[in-house]
Scaffold this active site. Structure first.
Site, mmCIF file in Angstrom:
data_model
loop_
_atom_site.group_PDB
_atom_site.id
_atom_site.type_symbol
_atom_site.label_atom_id
_atom_site.label_comp_id
_atom_site.label_asym_id
_atom_site.label_seq_id
_atom_site.Cartn_x
_atom_site.Cartn_y
_atom_site.Cartn_z
ATOM 1 N N HIS A 99 41.515 7.761 -15.156
ATOM 2 C CA HIS A 99 40.342 8.934 -15.400
ATOM 3 C C HIS A 99 40.793 9.649 -16.858
ATOM 4 C CE1 HIS A 99 40.317 8.801 -10.822
ATOM 5 N NE2 HIS A 99 39.102 9.038 -11.002
ATOM 6 N N HIS A 153 45.479 12.773 -9.016
ATOM 7 C CA HIS A 153 43.973 12.289 -9.549
ATOM 8 C C HIS A 153 44.539 10.717 -9.991
ATOM 9 C CE1 HIS A 153 39.850 12.546 -9.931
ATOM 10 N NE2 HIS A 153 39.785 12.478 -11.364
#
Ligand SMILES: *[C@@H]1O[C@H](CO)[C@@H](O)[C@H](O)[C@H]1NC(C)=O
Ligand SMILES: *[C@@H]1O[C@H](CO)[C@@H](O)[C@H](O)[C@H]1NC(C)=O
Length: 335
Positions: free
Chosen positions: A227, A253
């Protein structure tokens, strides 16, 4: 947050805490609730574990990570557990009676040492379900150790932890770039939510008397994982954290473990997102000297902190130590 408590209010709050429960909701003058969780050990230190991106019915090594958290948790006598979000895959909870809560939380983190308070933020996957279910007192009644709110503060003596809902910052979730639907109940209008949150966070940080300040959010500020950095949070939140002397930013994440330390920021950036599915095979960071740890597999992090020293350790799925480091600083405020 004009009504921020000063240190002299702590004994009263502590009495309240003991009278009501081990976890007390302190009065607050802003949107951000505060919880008092002082260290209980004789040496005054605080210990806790951090795990993220986990709820998959025990699959993808979730159960193995949980077992090792239990072992390390026992050894350290952890005071609580912090979750960096993406608590329930793929799409959060369908409601307060979703069996996933039991299958992915209650029946997984069964070790005695993990029967402590869990402080959780929401991840993007949590927003794909009934987001308010995870925040619901009904869930807390089912499992008293569960506490998930959008943004809140844990006053833990020498450490203040600022748990921040980072999801509304991310443009992609609003432009539907990923074709997913998100439950924005309680968040809209978005710009007001974000500006109120940033203002509250700034005031709360300014009023903090703790020697150490940690901010926890789901999305990374700096990440070498798939990400990468979260531009919106770099632009909007990082300057506030830097201006207020935040020591550590902790996120999930990216499903990996990492520690990034850069010359341009005093903040240490720590990812603990290895609670279940991992091994994305991506690592991308321009300066290898800044990447103190990048581990692409499952694991978790422990923190031991006292007034002047903070020790961080990352563990893999078998409990082996991948990386440990410490930070010290002089005591400049009496907590
Ligand atoms: C579980 O962990 C082991 C050891 O790191 C790894 O070899 C294996 O691929 C992992 N399983 C999954 C599904 O990620
Ligand atoms: C979203 O849906 C559109 C239209 O069906 C498609 O073209 C696009 O590739 C999808 N995007 C993603 C990230 O799946």
């Amino acid at each position: 947050m004009a009504g921020a408590r000063d240190a002299s209010a702590a004994p009263l709050a502590l009495c309240l805490a003991l009278a009501l429960s081990s976890l007390s909701l302190l009065p607050t003058f802003a949107e951000i609730d505060r919880f008092l969780h002082p260290p209980a050990k004789d040496d005054g230190s605080l210990t806790f574990l951090v795990v993220g991106d986990w709820g998959r019915q025990g699959l993808y090594n979730q159960s193995e990570v949980a077992a090792q958290m239990g072992v390390v948790g026992e050894r350290m006598g952890v005071d609580f557990v912090v979750s960096t979000g993406d608590n329930f895959y793929e799409n959060g909870l369908t409601g307060v009676h979703d069996p996933a809560f039991d299958e992915s939380f209650s029946r997984i983190y069964v070790a005695p040492s993990l029967q402590k308070q869990w402080f959780s933020v929401l991840g993007n996957h949590d927003y794909r379900g009934d987001v308010e279910a995870q925040l619901s007192p009904v869930l807390r009644a089912m499992e008293s150790r569960w506490l998930c709110l959008r943004s809140f503060i844990v006053n833990a003596g020498m450490l203040d932890i600022f748990m921040v809902d980072t999801n509304p910052f991310v443009d992609e979730y609003f432009t539907n770039a990923g074709n997913n639907t998100y439950d924005w109940t309680g968040v809209l209008p978005r710009q007001k939510y974000i500006s109120d949150l940033l203002e509250d966070l700034d005031l709360a940080l300014k009023s903090s008397r703790a020697n150490w300040k940690m901010v926890v959010g789901h999305h990374p500020i700096k990440s070498a994982g798939v990400h990468g950095n979260t531009k919106e949070i770099v632009d909007q939140m990082l300057p506030i954290l830097e201006a207020n002397g935040v020591d550590f930013y902790v996120n999930g994440h990216d499903h990996c473990l990492q520690h990034i330390s850069t010359a341009d920021s005093p903040i240490q950036f720590l990812t603990s997102g290895g609670g279940s599915k991992a091994w994305r095979g991506v690592v991308n960071w321009p300066n290898p000297d800044e990447l103190k740890l990048y581990y692409d597999g499952q694991g978790f992090m422990s923190v031991k902190i006292d007034a002047t020293q903070a020790d961080f350790v990352f563990y893999d799925v078998s409990g082996s130590v991948l990386h440990s480091w410490s930070r010290t600083k002089p005591l400049y405020s009496i907590v």
